[in-house]
Write a protein that holds these residues in place. Structure first.
Motif, PDB file in Angstrom:
ATOM      1  N   ARG A 106       0.739  -1.339   0.026  1.00  0.00           N
ATOM      2  CA  ARG A 106       0.226  -0.099   0.116  1.00  0.00           C
ATOM      3  C   ARG A 106       0.918   1.364   0.061  1.00  0.00           C
ATOM      4  N   GLU A 129      -5.915  -7.865  -4.245  1.00  0.00           N
ATOM      5  CA  GLU A 129      -6.404  -6.964  -4.998  1.00  0.00           C
ATOM      6  C   GLU A 129      -5.931  -5.744  -5.149  1.00  0.00           C
ATOM      7  N   MET A 130      -4.872  -5.189  -4.483  1.00  0.00           N
ATOM      8  CA  MET A 130      -4.080  -3.903  -4.573  1.00  0.00           C
ATOM      9  C   MET A 130      -3.246  -4.098  -5.904  1.00  0.00           C
ATOM     10  N   LEU A 132      -3.332  -6.494  -8.356  1.00  0.00           N
ATOM     11  CA  LEU A 132      -4.300  -6.706  -9.175  1.00  0.00           C
ATOM     12  C   LEU A 132      -5.025  -5.623 -10.044  1.00  0.00           C
ATOM     13  N   ARG A 133      -5.160  -4.525  -9.143  1.00  0.00           N
ATOM     14  CA  ARG A 133      -5.862  -3.251  -9.687  1.00  0.00           C
ATOM     15  C   ARG A 133      -4.570  -2.258  -9.791  1.00  0.00           C
ATOM     16  N   ALA A 134      -3.393  -2.402  -9.860  1.00  0.00           N
ATOM     17  CA  ALA A 134      -2.298  -1.697  -9.738  1.00  0.00           C
ATOM     18  C   ALA A 134      -2.076  -0.974 -11.061  1.00  0.00           C
ATOM     19  N   GLY A 135      -2.456  -2.008 -12.280  1.00  0.00           N
ATOM     20  CA  GLY A 135      -2.305  -1.443 -13.748  1.00  0.00           C
ATOM     21  C   GLY A 135      -0.785  -1.296 -13.985  1.00  0.00           C
ATOM     22  N   ASP A 150       0.531 -11.869 -12.017  1.00  0.00           N
ATOM     23  CA  ASP A 150       1.021 -11.479 -13.557  1.00  0.00           C
ATOM     24  C   ASP A 150       2.002 -12.321 -14.002  1.00  0.00           C
TER      25      ASP A 150
END
Length: 342
Positions: A106, A129-130, A132-135, A150
């Protein structure tokens, strides 16, 4: 940048080009700009630049500990691979605590890294979740999960444990134990536990029980851990013939305890570890172990990231498959055929 451009007698755009892509600027102009930068002790504002480029040029590496030489070697390999592209490492360490890993992820994401490298494949739900959503590219290292977030670079800890058990069985040993840490605290060595799972699976396949697999103390293991768990195992099974320790560090502690107790290794007891630490090679006798090229893990991770970061904006970009660097069984002086024991 204004001061640099004025001292060098060029535009701010030229200064920007020298910093971003020096090959676009003539050598004489480039030299004037660099001399002005040196005179003024100018440090480019990379954060401001990242607002337009969306690149910060730093990679987050999250490791269990900084005192383990193998993880230090991995960080070095990663840094060396990324350096030619001007990427820097920002390292956090978790001390084997998943909640601390979540906190670090985080905090690091707030600083907008270009990629995250994290040791291990088990994370809290929030950490998953963080990421996966980080892009951004995520690389899990030191294991080979079936379904990485990834990318992944590592080896199978489960197969390491199986290889260790198969080696001891091939030597003719039947009373076989193992030394690991407990899994009921905040600090958990999940990769070490995976090695124990592989180890015990082979014992069961051979018709042997796993009652001599000792889990004691919290991660990370230490020399004291090896000595302590060996003592517990000997109390439970004085006739134990062979032992696998989940780390060379623990194996060294067990070997020293054997010396103190007058137990001959490998005459009375075969012993093997994992990691191929320097100290394992220098012990007397030198410790049989499973060798992992820790620096290669870092290097291969860096090479993968450079490819991903270069291609991630391309229409045909697809994530790379997991990279398995493998492992090697190194036979040394602490293991011997059962016929030579006792």
């Amino acid at each position: 940048m204004h001061d640099v451009s004025r001292l060098a007698g060029v535009s701010k755009m030229t200064v920007s080009r020298v910093l971003a892509d020096p090959d676009l600027v003539s050598e004489s102009t480039r030299n004037r700009v660099m001399k002005a930068i040196e005179q003024l002790s100018y440090v480019p504002d990379r954060v401001a630049g990242s607002l337009s480029s969306r690149r910060t040029n730093f990679i987050t590496a999250i490791l269990p500990t900084l005192t383990n030489s193998n993880f230090a070697d991995t960080a070095q390999g990663l840094a060396e691979a990324m350096r030619p592209a001007d990427y820097q490492l920002l390292i956090g360490y978790t001390m084997y605590r998943l909640e601390e890993e979540e906190r670090i992820i985080r905090a690091m994401l707030a600083r907008r890294p270009d990629a995250i490298v994290v040791a291990g494949t088990t994370h809290t739900k929030a950490a998953n979740e963080m990421m996966l959503r980080a892009g951004i590219p995520i690389v899990e290292i030191w294991d080979t999960p079936q379904h990485p977030i990834d990318h992944a670079v590592g080896f199978s800890n489960y197969e390491v444990g199986r290889a260790a058990a198969l080696h001891l069985l091939a030597l003719g040993h039947r009373r076989i134990g193992a030394l690991g840490s407990r899994m009921d605290g905040d600090a958990k060595d999940l990769r070490g536990e995976s090695r124990l799972a592989g180890f015990t699976s082979v014992l069961r396949e051979a018709g042997l029980g796993d009652e001599l697999v000792i889990r004691e103390g919290l991660a990370p293991v230490s020399y004291d851990h090896g000595a302590l768990t060996l003592g517990i195992l000997l109390e439970r099974a004085p006739d134990v013939q062979a032992i696998f320790a989940v780390s060379d560090i623990s194996a060294v502690g067990a070997l020293m305890e054997c010396h103190r107790r007058g137990i001959k290794v490998p005459g009375d007891l075969s012993l093997m570890g994992f990691g191929d630490f320097d100290i394992a090679r220098q012990c007397v006798p030198a410790i049989t172990t499973i060798r992992i090229d820790a620096e290669q893990i870092g290097r291969r991770t860096g090479e993968l990231l450079l490819q991903v970061l270069d291609r991630s904006t391309a229409p045909d970009y697809t994530p790379a498959a997991a990279v398995n660097v493998g492992f090697e069984l190194v036979t040394r002086g602490t293991t011997a055929p059962a016929g030579k024991s006792r």
